[in-house]
Design an enzyme around this catalytic site. Structure first.
Site, short mmCIF file in Angstrom:
data_model
loop_
_atom_site.label_atom_id
_atom_site.label_comp_id
_atom_site.label_asym_id
_atom_site.label_seq_id
_atom_site.Cartn_x
_atom_site.Cartn_y
_atom_site.Cartn_z
N CYS A 115 0.81 -1.23 0.00
CA CYS A 115 0.00 0.00 0.00
C CYS A 115 0.84 1.27 0.00
O CYS A 115 0.31 2.37 -0.15
CB CYS A 115 -0.96 -0.01 1.18
SG CYS A 115 -2.17 -1.34 1.05
N HIS A 255 -3.35 7.19 2.76
CA HIS A 255 -3.77 5.92 2.18
C HIS A 255 -5.13 5.53 2.78
O HIS A 255 -5.36 5.74 3.97
CB HIS A 255 -2.71 4.86 2.50
CG HIS A 255 -3.14 3.48 2.15
ND1 HIS A 255 -3.59 3.14 0.89
CD2 HIS A 255 -3.21 2.33 2.90
CE1 HIS A 255 -3.90 1.86 0.88
NE2 HIS A 255 -3.69 1.35 2.08
N ASN A 285 -10.05 -0.04 -0.22
CA ASN A 285 -8.59 0.04 -0.32
C ASN A 285 -8.17 -0.48 -1.70
O ASN A 285 -8.21 -1.69 -1.95
CB ASN A 285 -7.96 -0.80 0.80
CG ASN A 285 -6.44 -0.74 0.80
OD1 ASN A 285 -5.84 -0.22 -0.15
ND2 ASN A 285 -5.83 -1.27 1.83
#
Ligand SMILES: CC(C)(COP(=O)(O)OP(=O)(O)OC[C@H]1O[C@@H](n2cnc3c(N)ncnc32)[C@H](O)[C@@H]1OP(=O)(O)O)[C@@H](O)C(=O)NCCC(=O)NCCS
Length: 328
Positions: A115, A255, A285
């Site tokens: 990520c 994020h 996500n």
């Protein structure tokens, strides 16, 4: 200012049409809209159907980017693709996108940092641009997380979605662009967040398939704990290093993994939610795509010179914060 900096000069995105809602997930596993909204903050996520792959989403985003900026594929001199879900082991997804777009005068490769992929990639291409040798860099960031998500595991399947973005990175000599980064990697997280099957340690076999080792597995609680403290530490440190007060900062671009993580990090930075880009509810996500997808959606509200901190945390563990001034 005569020093060369790298700046994001355009962004495009590709979002698959199919919306996987919490209601539909509730028919697949024992979960509910209420649980997912309360614990994570996601309403729906996009899913890429039709036998398409990460490169297809990246190529669509990049095609729109080249058209919008009147850039010919021949002008691109470097391509970096941040992804955890390449089309295949090799060739690199960057190569496949170059073929799909007719990019012939560039070189490039893929970068895998879970990520944190986007911020790691933005810093990497910034160094190429700052060298003075690269004028137009194509930065791709995206993932088809549905390809590595186990839709029988209620602890992971609500979290992830598919999307891709494409960014043009160019040199600037004004006081804008990428200014600083503070990145870390420790390896501690390999116990808590991983996809183990199909690599050199556990090559694909009947055993890896029956043990569901080709899907993402995590210890959510541990990942959550590390994400909050590590992301907040680097973001706060970045504010101190550049004497940025919460009032000075235009936006935190975090994020998008869990709304509770975003809230905890913002609080540690002394920010109110009005200064935080949040779109997790719509997309979940999307790994390498979350931060550029936020930037893309916020473009109408961004002004030249706005101070931004980007912060990410991901598998590895990898994490970091970047400081930049918006360029247009
Ligand atoms: C995964 C995550 C949402 C789980 O939330 P949590 O509050 O930590 O929940 P827990 O794992 O403690 O589980 C609490 C209970 O909810 C249950 N549960 C887990 N997922 C559920 C779901 N989708 N629906 C309903 N119940 C669920 C668990 O089974 C557990 O039940 P039990 O108490 O009977 O054992 C959270 O830990 C998280 O977001 N972690 C970070 C993950 C992440 O960001 N990963 C990507 C890397 S950037």
């Amino acid at each position: 200012m005569s020093e060369i900096r790298a700046a994001i000069t355009a962004i495009e995105a590709f979002l698959p049409e199919y919306r996987l809602t919490n209601q539909e997930l509730g028919k697949m596993v024992d979960t509910s809209d209420e649980w997912i909204m309360q614990r994570v903050g996601i309403k729906e996520r996009r899913i890429l159907k039709g036998g398409l792959a990460t490169s297809d989403m990246m190529a669509e985003a990049a095609k729109k980017l080249l058209e919008k900026t009147h850039t010919s594929p021949d002008e691109i001199d470097f391509v970096l693709a941040a992804t955890n879900t390449p089309d295949m082991w090799f060739p690199a997804t960057a190569c496949i996108v170059c073929d799909k777009l007719g990019i012939r005068n560039a070189w490039g490769y893929d970068l895998l940092a879970a990520c944190s992929g986007f911020i790691y990639a933005l810093e990497t291409v910034s160094k190429f641009v700052e060298s003075g040798r690269y004028r137009k860099v194509l930065l791709l960031a995206g993932d088809k997380m549905s390809a590595i998500t186990d839709y029988t595991d209620r602890t992971t399947c609500p979290l992830f979605g598919d999307a891709a973005t494409a960014l043009l990175i160019e040199p600037v000599t004004e006081d804008v662009g990428v200014i600083d980064h503070l990145f870390r990697v420790d390896g501690v997280g390999r116990r808590y967040l991983h996809l183990q099957g199909g690599g050199s340690l556990y090559p694909a076999s009947h055993d890896t398939i029956s043990k569901r080792m080709h899907y993402t597995h995590q210890d959510g609680k541990m990942v959550f704990k590390y994400a909050v403290s590590n992301m907040a530490d680097v973001a706060v440190e970045m504010m101190k290093r550049h004497q940025i007060s919460p009032d000075d900062l235009a936006w935190l671009v975090p994020h998008q993994a869990n709304l509770r993580i975003i809230d905890a990090v913002s609080r540690r930075m002394g920010l109110t939610t009005e200064k935080v880009m949040i779109n997790i509810e719509k997309y979940g996500n999307t790994t390498a795509a979350t931060i550029p997808l936020c930037l893309y959606e916020w473009i109408p509200r961004l002004k030249k010179g706005d101070k931004l901190i980007l912060a990410a945390f991901g598998g590895g563990f990898t994490w970091g914060a970047m400081y930049l001034k918006w360029a247009y």
